[in-house]
Enzyme design. Structure first.
Site, PDB file in Angstrom:
ATOM      1  N   THR A  68       0.833  -1.204   0.000  1.00 51.27           N
ATOM      2  CA  THR A  68       0.000   0.000   0.000  1.00 51.27           C
ATOM      3  C   THR A  68       0.866   1.253   0.000  1.00 51.27           C
ATOM      4  O   THR A  68       0.575   2.231  -0.707  1.00 51.27           O
ATOM      5  CB  THR A  68      -0.935   0.002   1.218  1.00 51.27           C
ATOM      6  OG1 THR A  68      -1.750  -1.173   1.199  1.00 51.27           O
ATOM      7  CG2 THR A  68      -1.836   1.222   1.208  1.00 51.27           C
ATOM      8  N   THR A 161      -1.714 -10.848  -1.928  1.00 55.18           N
ATOM      9  CA  THR A 161      -0.917 -11.732  -1.083  1.00 55.18           C
ATOM     10  C   THR A 161      -0.900 -13.150  -1.634  1.00 55.18           C
ATOM     11  O   THR A 161      -0.175 -13.997  -1.115  1.00 55.18           O
ATOM     12  CB  THR A 161      -1.492 -11.753   0.348  1.00 55.18           C
ATOM     13  OG1 THR A 161      -2.878 -12.125   0.297  1.00 55.18           O
ATOM     14  CG2 THR A 161      -1.379 -10.381   0.996  1.00 55.18           C
TER      15      THR A 161
END
Length: 347
Positions: A68, A161
């Site tokens: 992020t 992920t």
């Protein structure tokens, strides 16, 4: 009561500002991931020189490594606005169409957990990424018509992920794919040094190294543990309430022990899984579902939160017959090794 609220307000706002400041705003400030930083810098410099939006970027890797933050840096260094969304929030093609049609030219769209988007939205995204266009279906049945809608050029930054769950057509449309690796302790110490200065807490080299050792190679965890040490100092330090005391090794150990973080970063759930595997199931093999029921957690939690770290440090093995404990796990728990149904040499 009103006086208390007035007193607390600036403190809360200051704390929020500090938390936001812990995120670096440029690639030069970003610690670690040296190869990825170099690749991203070249990508952004080329786009700036050619005065075009940067190519779409896919960032993969375990949670907490800075995906992020890198998306925010891409927008900041491109001098473009950033739009944040997530895969679970885009469950219909209409959700994605509304999001894409509202983007301004050159805007950076960040989609976290992009592999969890609905299939219909994924298929719409293919055309949007490639041609900056989407087709909107109007009507149903034989009378349905497709209306093309042109989009402003944008840069998509996707984070995942579990990159293996991304369909190949979507993965192939990203111009640049980067995999983020776990951090070395020395890199985490640099992260902690910067964060400690922003939090206003003094952490010398030795206790800083201790926090880094317990951070599981993850900056997010390192910063979280640092905040717990800061809180401990505020309450128990020699100048309680000021937050200006210096953290020593004993303070770090006391603070992290209070939160069940041991010398190598295992928390309560990690140790519960290991203890159950070693003591109750004699080292295994044991199935994931059985192990999850035994510790009172969901199988998904064990598989995605606990197992990756235990496997990475060599405390657990995954075999076709189930999970097994390694000799290192016995040594860490201080339990005499027993013979299991599966020999450790079979790993």
């Amino acid at each position: 009561m009103d006086e208390l609220r007035e007193t607390a307000k600036p403190v809360d706002e200051t704390e929020l500002a500090i938390e936001g400041a812990l995120r670096p705003t440029s690639l030069a400030e970003f610690v670690g991931q040296q190869k990825v930083r170099g690749q991203l810098q070249l990508l952004l410099d080329a786009a700036r020189i050619q005065q075009r939006p940067a190519d779409h970027i896919l960032l993969s890797g375990p949670p907490g490594l800075g995906k992020t933050t890198l998306a925010m840096i891409v927008a900041h260094e491109s001098n473009r606005p950033l739009r944040l969304s997530s895969g679970p929030a885009i469950q219909h093609a209409g959700d994605l169409a509304a999001l894409l049609s509202s983007l301004t030219p050159g805007e950076v769209l960040f989609i976290d957990e992009v592999h969890r988007m609905a299939r219909a939205a994924e298929e719409m995204l293919y055309l949007a990424m490639e041609d900056f266009r989407i087709d909107i279906m109007v009507g149903k049945g034989a009378g349905a018509t497709s209306i093309p809608l042109d989009l402003a050029p944008f840069t998509l930054v996707g984070a995942t992920t579990r990159s293996g769950l991304l369909p190949n057509p979507l993965r192939d449309r990203f111009g640049f794919t980067a995999h983020l690796e776990y951090y070395e302790p020395e890199e985490l110490e640099r992260v902690l040094k910067r964060s400690a200065a922003m939090l206003g807490v003094s952490v010398p080299a030795e206790p800083r190294a201790e926090i880094a050792r317990r951070s599981r190679g993850t900056p997010r965890i390192a910063n979280r543990l640092l905040r717990r040490v800061r809180d401990y100092l505020v309450v128990h330090g020699p100048s309680s309430g000021s937050g200006a005391a210096e953290a020593d090794a004993e303070t770090v150990d006391a603070a992290l022990s209070l939160y069940d973080v041991d010398s190598i970063g295992l928390d309560r759930l990690d140790r519960a899984v290991l203890d159950m595997l070693v003591r109750r199931f004699r080292g295994g093999p044991v199935g994931l579902g059985t192990l999850a029921v035994a510790v009172g957690e969901e199988p998904e939690t064990i598989e995605s939160v606990v197992e990756p770290y235990l496997v990475r440090i060599g405390f657990m093995g995954r075999t076709p017959r189930g999970r097994i404990a390694t000799p290192e796990a016995y040594a860490h728990l201080g339990v005499p090794r027993v013979e299991s149904a599966l020999r450790f040499d079979d790993l």
